[in-house]
Scaffold this active site. Structure first.
Site, PDB file in Angstrom:
ATOM      1  CB  CYS A 113     134.002   2.058  77.448  1.00  0.00           C
ATOM      2  SG  CYS A 113     133.820   3.692  76.910  1.00  0.00           S
ATOM      3  NE  ARG A 145     133.692  -3.194  74.824  1.00  0.00           N
ATOM      4  CZ  ARG A 145     132.296  -3.873  74.235  1.00  0.00           C
ATOM      5  NH1 ARG A 145     132.521  -4.933  73.684  1.00  0.00           N
ATOM      6  NH2 ARG A 145     131.333  -3.271  74.735  1.00  0.00           N
ATOM      7  CD1 TRP A 163     135.750   5.087  70.584  1.00  0.00           C
ATOM      8  CD2 TRP A 163     133.886   5.913  71.143  1.00  0.00           C
ATOM      9  NE1 TRP A 163     135.231   5.670  69.491  1.00  0.00           N
ATOM     10  CE2 TRP A 163     133.962   6.217  69.991  1.00  0.00           C
ATOM     11  CE3 TRP A 163     132.646   6.277  71.878  1.00  0.00           C
ATOM     12  CZ2 TRP A 163     133.070   6.885  69.154  1.00  0.00           C
ATOM     13  CZ3 TRP A 163     131.753   6.902  70.917  1.00  0.00           C
ATOM     14  CH2 TRP A 163     131.814   7.228  69.634  1.00  0.00           C
ATOM     15  CG  ASN A 204     130.571  -0.148  77.626  1.00  0.00           C
ATOM     16  OD1 ASN A 204     129.992  -1.215  77.280  1.00  0.00           O
ATOM     17  ND2 ASN A 204     130.332   0.894  76.685  1.00  0.00           N
ATOM     18  N   GLY A 205     128.865   2.878  78.452  1.00  0.00           N
ATOM     19  CA  GLY A 205     127.409   3.280  78.227  1.00  0.00           C
ATOM     20  C   GLY A 205     127.181   4.972  78.115  1.00  0.00           C
ATOM     21  CD  GLU A 222     132.605  -3.720  53.884  1.00  0.00           C
ATOM     22  OE1 GLU A 222     131.648  -2.945  54.297  1.00  0.00           O
ATOM     23  OE2 GLU A 222     133.466  -4.354  54.771  1.00  0.00           O
ATOM     24  CD  GLU A 248     136.366   0.403  58.956  1.00  0.00           C
ATOM     25  OE1 GLU A 248     135.578   0.502  59.960  1.00  0.00           O
ATOM     26  OE2 GLU A 248     135.962  -0.489  58.251  1.00  0.00           O
ATOM     27  CG  HIS A 274     123.179   9.877  36.726  1.00  0.00           C
ATOM     28  ND1 HIS A 274     122.375  10.541  35.706  1.00  0.00           N
ATOM     29  CD2 HIS A 274     123.078   8.725  36.246  1.00  0.00           C
ATOM     30  CE1 HIS A 274     121.962   9.606  34.864  1.00  0.00           C
ATOM     31  NE2 HIS A 274     122.352   8.053  35.432  1.00  0.00           N
ATOM     32  CE  LYS A 298     135.130  -6.440  65.450  1.00  0.00           C
ATOM     33  NZ  LYS A 298     135.110  -5.907  64.053  1.00  0.00           N
TER      34      LYS A 298
HETATM   35  C1  F6R Z   1     133.285  -1.605  59.613  1.00  0.00           C
HETATM   36  C2  F6R Z   1     132.456  -2.034  60.899  1.00  0.00           C
HETATM   37  C3  F6R Z   1     131.250  -1.546  61.089  1.00  0.00           C
HETATM   38  C4  F6R Z   1     130.261  -2.532  61.682  1.00  0.00           C
HETATM   39  C5  F6R Z   1     129.087  -2.011  62.352  1.00  0.00           C
HETATM   40  C6  F6R Z   1     127.918  -2.782  62.843  1.00  0.00           C
HETATM   41  O1  F6R Z   1     134.338  -2.383  59.357  1.00  0.00           O
HETATM   42  O2  F6R Z   1     133.004  -3.016  61.318  1.00  0.00           O
HETATM   43  O3  F6R Z   1     130.747  -0.793  60.347  1.00  0.00           O
HETATM   44  O4  F6R Z   1     130.042  -3.384  60.903  1.00  0.00           O
HETATM   45  O5  F6R Z   1     129.391  -1.157  63.507  1.00  0.00           O
HETATM   46  O6  F6R Z   1     128.599  -3.534  63.859  1.00  0.00           O
HETATM   47  P1  F6R Z   1     127.996  -5.108  64.229  1.00  0.00           P
HETATM   48  O7  F6R Z   1     128.123  -6.093  62.992  1.00  0.00           O
HETATM   49  O8  F6R Z   1     128.805  -5.667  65.335  1.00  0.00           O
HETATM   50  O9  F6R Z   1     126.601  -4.660  64.665  1.00  0.00           O
END
Ligand code: F6R
Length: 617
Positions: free
Chosen positions: A2, A27, A74, A100-101, A490, A497, A513, A612
């Site tokens: 959010c 967000r 979100w 937001n929260g 990664e 994602e 395995h 994010k």
């Molecule tokens: C994946 C990604 C997430 C963040 C995770 C931690 O591409 O971006 O997995 O790495 O949510 O986010 P931060 O680094 O902001 O704590």
């Protein structure tokens, strides 16, 4: 999770709020809404979908005013519907609120308010908060002096709230004013020229001002057209510290690139240069960090390290573990922040705790930091966003300095975390057994990383071709060993994602395995095959896959000889120092995932269900 924006000033609030929401859309993008206060009326427009859709609705409704709030959602409590979109208005029509929260005790408060005759249009916790403010306001006496009835009703409400919030509130009785507050969700106050802006992060306000106040947990900001004041939940006045943002609006724009993710992938050489600037000792044999607030003597006393993070940052911690143990010979433990906070695991008394977080607002990482501090440990943070909650609460830290990362899939923040991890390993190693000349060689290797990344990026056209070939698959394996095992994790995370292809990362030799059961001509494997003493073992694993008809993409050091026919496609990476290898190896997997997602027509910067900065548990 959010994004919120509030504007008080002389300009058209709607345009400024919509621009801010657009920048905060990373967000959350389930729905968006805006409310302006005009002539003692609150006009709300809100809609499911993206900010562009909201902008069209706003244009139709001719919304205008000089004070307003806006939100991009979100979803947490309640589905993605127009009714659940923010802003929410109290049932007496007096207050509008964005949030937001998560309000954890909303159910009991809702029951209480229903008993008092308040009504609800949505399933959200936010509407409960809004009505609770209205309830306290109704009981609050009118005042000629001191904090206003508006501020006091918000303050009283927040004292009853359990959970997290960044909020902005309008009240029809206080035209031209906004009350904002935060607890564990970010909120920044922009101090402009005859205007004030509240926002979840600086990108939403940097086009109007670079002067900001980072609000702290438990603080309440009161904005009027002429001034602002900050106080605490306990009614103490706070003297604000005005900071300056060091980046500009162009850093948060994608320019000629199709997506922020693409821009951020190609920005990595510069990002790495920025992350290492001024961080090598004058004799060129070790790293130095200004903000750790720990003496070399204290560092030498440390017997163990604990790293906590989430997602991509957790992968960076795993690489750091490998490098610290390899070069400094100090045991390191890495945990998911979300697990650490509840696991109550025993820690060695001489442990130094590190958290890594791009945003500095990830709630699980923040909670892990608090838990470690509660147990009496010193906590350091590797963090990108200046003034974030994690940066503020840590005992010391290292900023990544890579500028705003907007793409939901982390790229430049990841490689800068890898770089900083490699520098921490060097610093520790030089305090112990690493020789001066090995230190100088290590430093030179790190300084060369940006150019090696530039070189690796030149493979983009070839990787795009490869991506076309593999975009139609449903499953993929990523396999790597030692410091590149976390890169396999990664690679799989990046691919799933943004392209929604199911992918898994494994240590290459573990494949036999279990995961080998998945191998067929329908399940390609991406192998990291760098030059190393276990190169022949990696080739054996590749052959086991080839024997079962699995297509193979090999990310291999330039010049290494792979047996004929073992790899279907090869992406070369430059030969480099062990500490730089994970950084260089990240480039092909980022590009591969990016191009596959583009090929599949996915919304790369806004993948479904994601946002994010995960500020909810
Ligand atoms: C994946 C990604 C997430 C963040 C995770 C931690 O591409 O971006 O997995 O790495 O949510 O986010 P931060 O680094 O902001 O704590």
């Amino acid at each position: 999770m959010c994004g919120i924006v509030g504007y008080v000033g002389k300009q058209n609030a709607v345009a400024i709020i919509l621009e801010g929401l657009k920048r905060l859309e990373y967000r959350g993008y389930d729905s968006a809404g805006v409310c302006v206060e005009k002539g003692r009326k609150l006009d709300v427009v809100k809609k499911t979908g993206r900010v562009d859709r909201l902008a069209k609705e706003v244009a139709k409704s001719r919304l205008s005013g000089t004070t307003g709030i806006g939100h991009t959602r979100w979803a947490t409590h309640g589905g993605v519907t127009d009714a659940n979109a923010h802003p929410h208005v109290s049932s007496d029509g007096r207050f509008a609120l964005i949030h937001n929260g998560v309000i954890e005790n909303y159910a009991q408060m809702k029951k209480f308010l229903l008993g008092k005759g308040y009504t609800f249009k949505s399933e959200t916790d936010t509407e409960v908060l809004c009505n609770l403010i209205a309830y306290h306001y109704a009981k609050e006496p009118k005042r000629a002096k001191g904090p206003s009835r508006f501020v006091e009703s918000v303050r009283k409400t927040l004292r009853h709230v359990e959970g997290t919030y960044g909020i902005a509130v309008l009240c029809v009785d206080f035209p031209g004013e906004i009350v904002g507050a935060r607890k564990a969700s970010p909120l920044i106050l922009g101090v402009g020229d005859q205007e004030y802006i509240l926002a979840s992060d600086a990108s939403a306000l940097v086009s109007r001002t670079q002067n900001v106040v980072y609000l702290k947990d438990g603080e309440i900001a009161h904005l009027t057209p002429k001034a602002f004041s900050i106080s605490t939940l306990d009614q103490d006045d706070v003297s604000p510290v005005v900071d300056t943002i060091t980046w500009s609006v162009s850093d948060a724009e994608k320019g000629a690139h199709a997506h922020f993710m693409e821009k951020e992938i190609f920005e990595q050489p510069t990002a790495l240069e920025n992350a290492m600037r001024g961080r090598f000792s004058a004799d060129g044999s070790t790293a130095q960090f200004g903000g750790l607030n720990i003496t070399p003597g204290e560092f030498r006393e440390i017997e163990r390290f604990m790293f906590c993070a989430c997602g991509t940052a957790w992968h960076a911690c795993l690489v750091t573990e490998h490098l610290i143990e390899r070069f400094a010979r100090i045991p390191v433990e890495v945990d998911y922040a979300s697990e650490f906070r509840y696991r109550n695991s025993p820690l060695h008394p001489r442990t130094l705790f590190f958290v890594m977080s791009q945003s500095g607002e990830t709630i699980d990482t923040l909670a892990a930091l608090r838990e470690a501090k509660r147990k009496g440990y010193r906590v350091m943070a590797v963090n990108n966003v200046v003034g974030s909650s994690i940066a503020r609460e840590a005992d010391g830290g290292i900023y990544q300095h890579v500028g705003p990362e907007v793409g939901v899939a982390s790229t430049k923040a990841f490689t800068s975390q890898l770089l900083i991890g490699a520098m921490i390993a060097l610093y520790l190693a030089r305090m112990r057994d690493m020789s001066f000349s090995d230190g100088v060689e290590y430093v030179e290797a790190l300084k060369g990383a940006p150019d090696l990344v530039r070189h690796a990026l030149k493979q983009a056209p070839r990787i795009r071709e490869i991506a076309r070939k593999y975009a139609g698959y449903h499953d993929m394996l990523f396999l790597g060993r030692l410091s590149l095992f976390p890169l396999a994790l990664e690679g799989a995370l990046k691919l799933k994602e943004i392209s929604y292809i199911h992918a898994e990362g494994y240590p290459a030799a573990e494949m036999k395995h279990g995961p080998i059961a998945l191998i067929s001509e329908k399940c390609p494997a991406v192998f990291f095959a760098p030059k190393s003493e276990i190169f022949s073992k990696i080739v054996s694993s590749m052959q086991e896959i080839k024997a079962r008809k699995g297509p193979i993409i090999a990310i291999a050091t330039e010049g290494v000889e792979l047996p004929k026919g073992v790899a279907d496609d090869v992406i070369p990476i430059p030969d480099c120092h062990e500490a730089v290898l994970p950084i260089v190896a990240a480039i092909p997997v980022q590009l591969l995932s990016y191009y596959i997602a583009v090929e599949r027509g996915c919304d790369v910067d806004k993948p479904r269900n994601l946002a994010k900065s995960v500020t909810v548990e």
